[in-house]
Each structure stands twice: as C-alpha cells, then as structure tokens.
Scaffold this active site. Structure first.
Site, PDB file in Angstrom:
ATOM      1  N   PRO A   1      -3.416  -6.125  -5.677  1.00  0.00           N
ATOM      2  CA  PRO A   1      -2.991  -4.934  -4.943  1.00  0.00           C
ATOM      3  C   PRO A   1      -3.236  -5.106  -3.447  1.00  0.00           C
ATOM      4  O   PRO A   1      -3.945  -6.042  -3.046  1.00  0.00           O
ATOM      5  CB  PRO A   1      -3.902  -3.841  -5.514  1.00  0.00           C
ATOM      6  CG  PRO A   1      -5.127  -4.554  -5.976  1.00  0.00           C
ATOM      7  CD  PRO A   1      -4.723  -5.967  -6.334  1.00  0.00           C
ATOM      8  N   ALA A   2      -2.703  -4.206  -2.635  1.00  0.00           N
ATOM      9  CA  ALA A   2      -3.015  -4.249  -1.195  1.00  0.00           C
ATOM     10  C   ALA A   2      -4.507  -3.973  -1.030  1.00  0.00           C
ATOM     11  O   ALA A   2      -5.082  -3.163  -1.762  1.00  0.00           O
ATOM     12  CB  ALA A   2      -2.201  -3.200  -0.454  1.00  0.00           C
TER      13      ALA A   2
ATOM     14  N   CYS B   1      10.284   1.951   1.587  1.00  0.00           N
ATOM     15  CA  CYS B   1      11.306   0.949   1.886  1.00  0.00           C
ATOM     16  C   CYS B   1      12.673   1.619   1.854  1.00  0.00           C
ATOM     17  O   CYS B   1      13.461   1.505   2.780  1.00  0.00           O
ATOM     18  CB  CYS B   1      11.232  -0.193   0.891  1.00  0.00           C
ATOM     19  SG  CYS B   1      11.211   0.361  -0.805  1.00  0.00           S
TER      20      CYS B   1
ATOM     21  N   GLU C   1      14.386  -5.261  -9.348  1.00  0.00           N
ATOM     22  CA  GLU C   1      13.407  -4.546 -10.166  1.00  0.00           C
ATOM     23  C   GLU C   1      14.144  -3.368 -10.792  1.00  0.00           C
ATOM     24  O   GLU C   1      15.239  -3.024 -10.366  1.00  0.00           O
ATOM     25  CB  GLU C   1      12.224  -4.066  -9.308  1.00  0.00           C
ATOM     26  CG  GLU C   1      11.396  -5.242  -8.849  1.00  0.00           C
ATOM     27  CD  GLU C   1      10.021  -4.910  -8.308  1.00  0.00           C
ATOM     28  OE1 GLU C   1       9.830  -3.803  -7.789  1.00  0.00           O
ATOM     29  OE2 GLU C   1       9.152  -5.792  -8.390  1.00  0.00           O
TER      30      GLU C   1
ATOM     31  N   GLU D   1      10.887  -7.971  -2.867  1.00  0.00           N
ATOM     32  CA  GLU D   1      11.392  -6.646  -2.485  1.00  0.00           C
ATOM     33  C   GLU D   1      10.842  -6.358  -1.092  1.00  0.00           C
ATOM     34  O   GLU D   1       9.651  -6.112  -0.932  1.00  0.00           O
ATOM     35  CB  GLU D   1      10.910  -5.582  -3.491  1.00  0.00           C
ATOM     36  CG  GLU D   1      11.397  -5.786  -4.912  1.00  0.00           C
ATOM     37  CD  GLU D   1      12.901  -5.635  -5.043  1.00  0.00           C
ATOM     38  OE1 GLU D   1      13.548  -5.091  -4.118  1.00  0.00           O
ATOM     39  OE2 GLU D   1      13.446  -6.076  -6.067  1.00  0.00           O
ATOM     40  N   LEU D   2      11.724  -6.384  -0.084  1.00  0.00           N
ATOM     41  CA  LEU D   2      11.242  -6.413   1.299  1.00  0.00           C
ATOM     42  C   LEU D   2      11.661  -5.170   2.091  1.00  0.00           C
ATOM     43  O   LEU D   2      12.022  -4.158   1.512  1.00  0.00           O
ATOM     44  CB  LEU D   2      11.718  -7.704   1.954  1.00  0.00           C
ATOM     45  CG  LEU D   2      11.424  -8.979   1.138  1.00  0.00           C
ATOM     46  CD1 LEU D   2      12.010 -10.213   1.796  1.00  0.00           C
ATOM     47  CD2 LEU D   2       9.926  -9.154   0.909  1.00  0.00           C
TER      48      LEU D   2
ATOM     49  N   GLY E   1       6.756  -6.119  -0.130  1.00  0.00           N
ATOM     50  CA  GLY E   1       6.054  -6.016   1.151  1.00  0.00           C
ATOM     51  C   GLY E   1       6.997  -6.315   2.302  1.00  0.00           C
ATOM     52  O   GLY E   1       8.224  -6.201   2.181  1.00  0.00           O
TER      53      GLY E   1
ATOM     54  N   TRP F   1       0.808  -1.233   0.000  1.00  0.00           N
ATOM     55  CA  TRP F   1       0.000   0.000   0.000  1.00  0.00           C
ATOM     56  C   TRP F   1       0.831   1.269   0.000  1.00  0.00           C
ATOM     57  O   TRP F   1       0.279   2.352  -0.125  1.00  0.00           O
ATOM     58  CB  TRP F   1      -0.944   0.001   1.221  1.00  0.00           C
ATOM     59  CG  TRP F   1      -0.260  -0.337   2.519  1.00  0.00           C
ATOM     60  CD1 TRP F   1      -0.309  -1.533   3.170  1.00  0.00           C
ATOM     61  CD2 TRP F   1       0.594   0.494   3.308  1.00  0.00           C
ATOM     62  NE1 TRP F   1       0.458  -1.499   4.320  1.00  0.00           N
ATOM     63  CE2 TRP F   1       1.018  -0.254   4.428  1.00  0.00           C
ATOM     64  CE3 TRP F   1       1.045   1.812   3.205  1.00  0.00           C
ATOM     65  CZ2 TRP F   1       1.868   0.252   5.417  1.00  0.00           C
ATOM     66  CZ3 TRP F   1       1.905   2.319   4.173  1.00  0.00           C
ATOM     67  CH2 TRP F   1       2.295   1.539   5.259  1.00  0.00           C
ATOM     68  N   ASN F   2       2.126   1.190   0.199  1.00  0.00           N
ATOM     69  CA  ASN F   2       2.867   2.456   0.375  1.00  0.00           C
ATOM     70  C   ASN F   2       3.083   3.207  -0.940  1.00  0.00           C
ATOM     71  O   ASN F   2       2.988   4.428  -0.992  1.00  0.00           O
ATOM     72  CB  ASN F   2       4.166   2.244   1.145  1.00  0.00           C
ATOM     73  CG  ASN F   2       5.103   1.291   0.485  1.00  0.00           C
ATOM     74  OD1 ASN F   2       4.679   0.443  -0.298  1.00  0.00           O
ATOM     75  ND2 ASN F   2       6.380   1.408   0.767  1.00  0.00           N
TER      76      ASN F   2
HETATM   77  P1  NDP Z   1       2.604  -6.734   3.442  1.00  0.00           P
HETATM   78  O1  NDP Z   1       3.670  -7.758   3.366  1.00  0.00           O
HETATM   79  O2  NDP Z   1       1.705  -6.754   4.602  1.00  0.00           O
HETATM   80  O3  NDP Z   1       1.657  -6.771   2.162  1.00  0.00           O
HETATM   81  C1  NDP Z   1       2.120  -6.569   0.860  1.00  0.00           C
HETATM   82  C2  NDP Z   1       1.174  -7.214  -0.130  1.00  0.00           C
HETATM   83  O4  NDP Z   1       1.159  -8.633   0.097  1.00  0.00           O
HETATM   84  C3  NDP Z   1      -0.283  -6.788  -0.012  1.00  0.00           C
HETATM   85  O5  NDP Z   1      -0.896  -6.847  -1.267  1.00  0.00           O
HETATM   86  C4  NDP Z   1      -0.857  -7.859   0.909  1.00  0.00           C
HETATM   87  O6  NDP Z   1      -2.249  -7.993   0.794  1.00  0.00           O
HETATM   88  C5  NDP Z   1      -0.147  -9.079   0.398  1.00  0.00           C
HETATM   89  N1  NDP Z   1      -0.020 -10.162   1.361  1.00  0.00           N
HETATM   90  C6  NDP Z   1      -0.070 -10.111   2.711  1.00  0.00           C
HETATM   91  N2  NDP Z   1       0.097 -11.349   3.236  1.00  0.00           N
HETATM   92  C7  NDP Z   1       0.232 -12.198   2.186  1.00  0.00           C
HETATM   93  C8  NDP Z   1       0.425 -13.609   2.078  1.00  0.00           C
HETATM   94  N3  NDP Z   1       0.506 -14.396   3.144  1.00  0.00           N
HETATM   95  N4  NDP Z   1       0.525 -14.142   0.840  1.00  0.00           N
HETATM   96  C9  NDP Z   1       0.458 -13.366  -0.258  1.00  0.00           C
HETATM   97  N5  NDP Z   1       0.264 -12.039  -0.209  1.00  0.00           N
HETATM   98  C10 NDP Z   1       0.172 -11.451   0.999  1.00  0.00           C
HETATM   99  O7  NDP Z   1       3.366  -5.347   3.318  1.00  0.00           O
HETATM  100  P2  NDP Z   1       2.808  -3.896   3.523  1.00  0.00           P
HETATM  101  O8  NDP Z   1       1.647  -3.713   2.610  1.00  0.00           O
HETATM  102  O9  NDP Z   1       2.643  -3.640   4.976  1.00  0.00           O
HETATM  103  O10 NDP Z   1       3.994  -3.014   2.921  1.00  0.00           O
HETATM  104  C11 NDP Z   1       4.981  -2.440   3.707  1.00  0.00           C
HETATM  105  C12 NDP Z   1       6.272  -3.206   3.610  1.00  0.00           C
HETATM  106  O11 NDP Z   1       6.703  -3.237   2.258  1.00  0.00           O
HETATM  107  C13 NDP Z   1       7.403  -2.588   4.376  1.00  0.00           C
HETATM  108  O12 NDP Z   1       8.095  -3.565   5.100  1.00  0.00           O
HETATM  109  C14 NDP Z   1       8.319  -2.040   3.289  1.00  0.00           C
HETATM  110  O13 NDP Z   1       9.646  -1.875   3.658  1.00  0.00           O
HETATM  111  C15 NDP Z   1       8.113  -3.000   2.199  1.00  0.00           C
HETATM  112  N6  NDP Z   1       8.465  -2.410   0.916  1.00  0.00           N
HETATM  113  C16 NDP Z   1       9.576  -2.861   0.245  1.00  0.00           C
HETATM  114  C17 NDP Z   1       9.984  -2.287  -0.932  1.00  0.00           C
HETATM  115  C18 NDP Z   1      11.152  -2.817  -1.687  1.00  0.00           C
HETATM  116  O14 NDP Z   1      11.160  -2.626  -2.899  1.00  0.00           O
HETATM  117  N7  NDP Z   1      12.116  -3.473  -1.067  1.00  0.00           N
HETATM  118  C19 NDP Z   1       9.262  -1.153  -1.503  1.00  0.00           C
HETATM  119  C20 NDP Z   1       8.116  -0.759  -0.746  1.00  0.00           C
HETATM  120  C21 NDP Z   1       7.730  -1.390   0.425  1.00  0.00           C
HETATM  121  P3  NDP Z   1      -3.228  -7.277   1.874  1.00  0.00           P
HETATM  122  O15 NDP Z   1      -3.049  -5.827   1.706  1.00  0.00           O
HETATM  123  O16 NDP Z   1      -4.551  -7.719   1.464  1.00  0.00           O
HETATM  124  O17 NDP Z   1      -2.803  -7.770   3.211  1.00  0.00           O
END
Ligand code: NDP
Length: 478
Positions: A172-173, A280, A458, A246-247, A224, A147-148
C-alpha cells in the site's frame, strides 16, 4: 504499531524501522507502520510462492465461500474501518464508507465470475487431434496501491488476482497502510490460507522496487503517477513480467449548447471535488459552448460555494483536506501559475485559514475562468480541488482541445443530440467516456487509460484475463 501480515504471521520489519502515518486534517500521528527491509519482501514473496501451488488448484466453490465470509467480516466492521480510513487519508466518512463497500463489491463481482473461468475446446485440429485452450493463473502477483483510494484500488487488484488463482503481495502507499492492513487481517480471519495474501509496508522506491525486481514475482499491478509507472515498466520490462499500469489523467468534460445545465453543473462539481479532487477519473478541464457558458458557470459556482471543507470525521464536511503537504503545495502552485497567466478566480484560489484548518492541508474549492491553455493546471495533471472552465465555439473545437493532452483516461459529454454524443464517444481519446453522467465506475465495465494514462485494464471480465495465462494443448488421440 501496526504490523505487516506475512506468511500467516503479524511481523515487524527485520530492521525494526518504522514510518509514521499522519492525519492530513490535524497533523496528528495516527499510528506507525513497519518500513520493510529486503528480507521482509523476500519472505512475503517466498510465502506467496509456496502457497501458489495449492491455491492455484483451489475450487471455485471454496474461493466463493472464503470471499463471502470475508465480506461479512469486513462489512461488520465498516464503521470503524471507515473511521480509520478517514483519519489516515482525510476523506469524509461517507466517502470512506463507500470505499469499504466498493472493496467488498469487487470481491463479490469476481467471486461471481469464479465459475466462468474456462478455456475452449477444438476438435479436430489436424487429423484426429483434440485442441484445448486452457487458462491458468500466473503465480505471485504484486499489487502496488496509491493513497487516493487505498481500499477500493486494492480491491481492484487483489479480487481478480485471487479469484484467478494467483497469490498476492500488497504494497500500500506508505501514508495509507493502516486500513489496508486491517482489511487483509479480516480476510485472513475469513480463512484465506497462509501465504495466499500478504501485505508489506514501506517506501515505494525501496519496498515497491524490491518487490517488482523479485524473480518470483511474475505479475505487477500498479496504480499511481505516470512517472512512477514509467519507472516500474523499466524495471519489470527486462524480465518480461506481466504488468498493468493505471496512471494519471486530465479528464475533459464537454458541455454542449443543448445540455441539461443543472445536471451538467452537478456532474462537474461532483466529478471534480469528490475526494478533494484527488481522483484519477475526475473532471479536470471543462469546455463549454459559448452560448451557454455564462449560465453554466453561474450554476456551477453556486454548487462550488456550497461545498463545505473540513475534517472528514465531522459529518458536516463535504470535502476533506489534501492528503499530503506536497500535494497541497502542488495544487497551490498550479493555481498561482494560472493566475499569473491571466486566469480569473471565481471562487477559492487559496489555502483555507482558521482553527479548523490551520494544522491540516486544506485548500478551498476553486473555480477558474479565462485560463490560458499553457497553464500548468492544463498541461499537467491537477490532483486537487481546482477546476478551469474554458469557453469554446464549436463541438469540434471542444474535442480537439479535450484531446490535446498526453493523458487519455476518461471524458464526459453533455448533450441531447445523439449524433454529437456518438461522434464524441468515438473521437474523444479516453478509456472511459460518459454521456450525460458524472464520472462513475461500474464493476462490470473495464477501465484503463489510453496514451500516458496507462496500460491494461481493471474491472470487468477483462481484468481477470490479465491474471491468467492462455495456453494451447494438442492431444493426439489416434
Ligand atoms: P505514486 O506513483 O507516487 O505511488 C503509488 C504507489 O506506488 C505507492 O504505493 C508508492 O509507495 C509506490 N511507489 C512509489 N514509487 C515507486 C517505485 N519507484 N517503485 C514501486 N512502487 C513505487 O502515486 P500517488 O500515490 O501519488 O497516487 C496518485 C497518482 O495515482 C495520480 O497521478 C493519479 O492520477 C494516479 N491514479 C491513477 C488511477 C488509475 O486507475 N488510472 C487511479 C487512482 C490514482 P509510497 O507511498 O511508499 O511512495
């Protein structure tokens, strides 16, 4: 109610369930989205699988034509898309518009590479034999987006996937699905064929996991949290699916004694508070040399005081709310933990109060010094507007402390000393390093974390490779 876009049709969930998308600045419901069922996910994947055969052999010219049209349609709606994004995500309008432009930039960049996807040729390999190395798309890919940055990160995934000839199902989120749906709709209007691009909505644990488990999904691209990434790896691993993750990150910024302190303070402020700190690649820890620490902190404090939080729809706002209540509570608990361990709050350190703020998830931009290294704001990722500044005695100490993290996403160094810059750039454990710049990404530079910040790349031509299989063919022409 917004609808999912599957197999050329706008669809509700088979079970008719929905989720509310809320405005994080006001608490109001913006709209609802379908909560997809297993059947809906299956339908999207089957449509993408069916479309793959033709799309995988579609010419570069045709793909470029579709992308150009899509960009034209999306940019013609930039204002309303940015407004919708601000309402569902919370970020200021200007930042929302940048996201829409970044998405189009991604499409344009990969369309520019479409005619460069090529293998190689060897002759002879063995006696009289021709060797071809060919690049082919993988198949159905799943793009799971947080979602960010819901739109630009979606672009990071679907642009190289489509240009390489794969078909895509986007998830999407749940809290930011609306603008993503509108954008896919515009791409359909541009003429992307049925099934090539689909979007399903609903909770990650259900819809996301169903998508990853689906036997016809061959490639998963996820952005995420690190914990979610580990879970995804454990699901995709047994079937040896291609994945990129990408975490999270906890990016350090090092300020040397010879740094341009004005620019470094701007870099720290922009790098930390952009998107309300929910990035991130954001400056999450600052290590400043003791000779210049007071001066630097003074300059940074001045900038932090000028940040005007507020509803992203108000053009005066420089920082929106945190996206989720849980996120607000997390940042609050990290700042409270730092305070308990002796941190001094130079600015902020609390929720914002008042009529403009009471219904939203607003937290004040926060600057902390004298922070214990064992505070959770240091040991965990801080995904919000709070910045701890540490004083260090030497460059080596700064590098050592910067690397003392499970993450390895980005890092910044401010110095005029070329030797230090070069040493830092190689010693800092980061996938992306900036010297004398705030964190900014370029389409052509590959991006991806080290350590627990992820796996794969990416951006850049490298990302395209992750959407292609490399195969060898030997032709005996004798
Ligand atoms: P989440 O991991 O909670 O969710 C990311 C996406 O994954 C959402 O679409 C979510 O759906 C989905 N999701 C959640 N659980 C599962 C699962 N078990 N299996 C499959 N999909 C799942 O992350 P956030 O949305 O909270 O994002 C923030 C995080 O993202 C931060 O840690 C940030 O650092 C990281 N990030 C990393 C980047 C990078 O490029 N390294 C860039 C931007 C952010 P739903 O919304 O429905 O839960």
């Amino acid at each position: 109610m917004a609808k999912m876009l599957v197999a050329g049709e706008e669809v509700e969930s088979k079970n008719r369930e929905t989720l509310e998308v809320k405005n994080p600045a006001t608490g109001e419901t913006v709209d609802t989205v379908p909560k997809a069922s297993k059947e809906d996910v299956n339908r999207a994947v089957e449509a993408a699988e069916k479309a793959f055969g033709k799309w995988s052999t579609t010419s570069a010219d045709e793909k470029i034509k579709l992308v150009k049209k899509a960009i034209e349609l999306i940019l013609s709606k930039e204002k309303e898309l940015a407004e919708l994004l601000t309402r569902e995500q919370g970020k200021p309008l200007k930042e929302a518009a940048i996201e829409i432009q970044k998405f189009c930039g991604d499409l344009e960049y990969y369309a520019g590479l479409a005619k460069n996807i090529r293998g190689t040729y060897f002759y002879p390999v063995g006696e009289g034999r021709h060797g071809w190395v060919i690049k082919q798309p993988i198949g159905v890919t799943a793009a799971i987006v947080p979602w960010n940055f819901p739109i630009s990160l979606m672009g990071n995934k679907l642009a190289p996937a489509l240009i390489a000839g794969n078909t895509v199902v986007v998830k999407p989120a749940s809290s930011t699905s609306l603008t993503a749906i509108k954008i896919i709709e515009l791409m359909w209007k541009a003429g992307f064929p049925e099934g090539v691009l689909n979007i399903v909505t609903g909770p990650g644990e259900i819809v996301g996991e169903e998508l990853i488990r689906h036997p016809k999904v061959r490639r998963v691209s996820f952005t995420g949290q690190t914990e979610t990434g580990k879970r995804i790896m454990s699901i995709a691993g047994p079937d040896l699916k291609r994945i990129t993750l990408e975490l999270g990150g906890s990016d350090p910024m090092i300020i040397c004694e010879d740094a341009d302190l004005d620019k470094a303070a701007t870099g720290a402020s922009v790098g930390r508070f952009f998107n309300c700190g929910q990035a991130c690649l954001a400056v999450k820890r600052v290590y400043v040399m003791e000779q210049v620490a007071d001066k630097f902190v003074e300059k940074l404090l001045e900038k932090v005081k000028k940040l005007k939080p507020g509803n992203g729809l108000n053009p005066e706002s420089r920082m929106g709310p945190l996206h989720l209540k849980s996120q607000l509570e997390k940042v609050e608990s990290q700042v409270e933990d730092a305070k308990k361990r002796g941190a001094k709050v130079l600015h902020g350190g609390e929720r914002l109060k008042g009529p403009e703020y009471d219904k939203g998830h607003f937290y004040s931009p926060t600057l902390l010094v004298e922070v214990s290294e064992s505070s959770t704001i240091v040991t965990e990722e801080c995904f919000g507007p709070a910045l701890p500044v540490f004083t260090v005695k030497s460059f080596d100490e700064a590098i050592e402390k910067a690397n003392n993290s499970p993450f390895g996403l980005g890092g910044t160094i401010w110095t005029k000393d070329l030797q230090k810059a070069a040493k830092g750039a190689t010693k800092l454990q980061a996938g992306y390093t900036w010297i004398n710049s705030f964190p900014i990404m370029y389409d052509e530079l590959p991006f991806g974390g080290l350590k627990q910040s992820g796996y794969g790349k990416e951006h850049g031509a490298e990302a395209l490779e992750y959407y292609l299989e490399t195969r060898s063919v030997v032709v005996n022409a004798d």
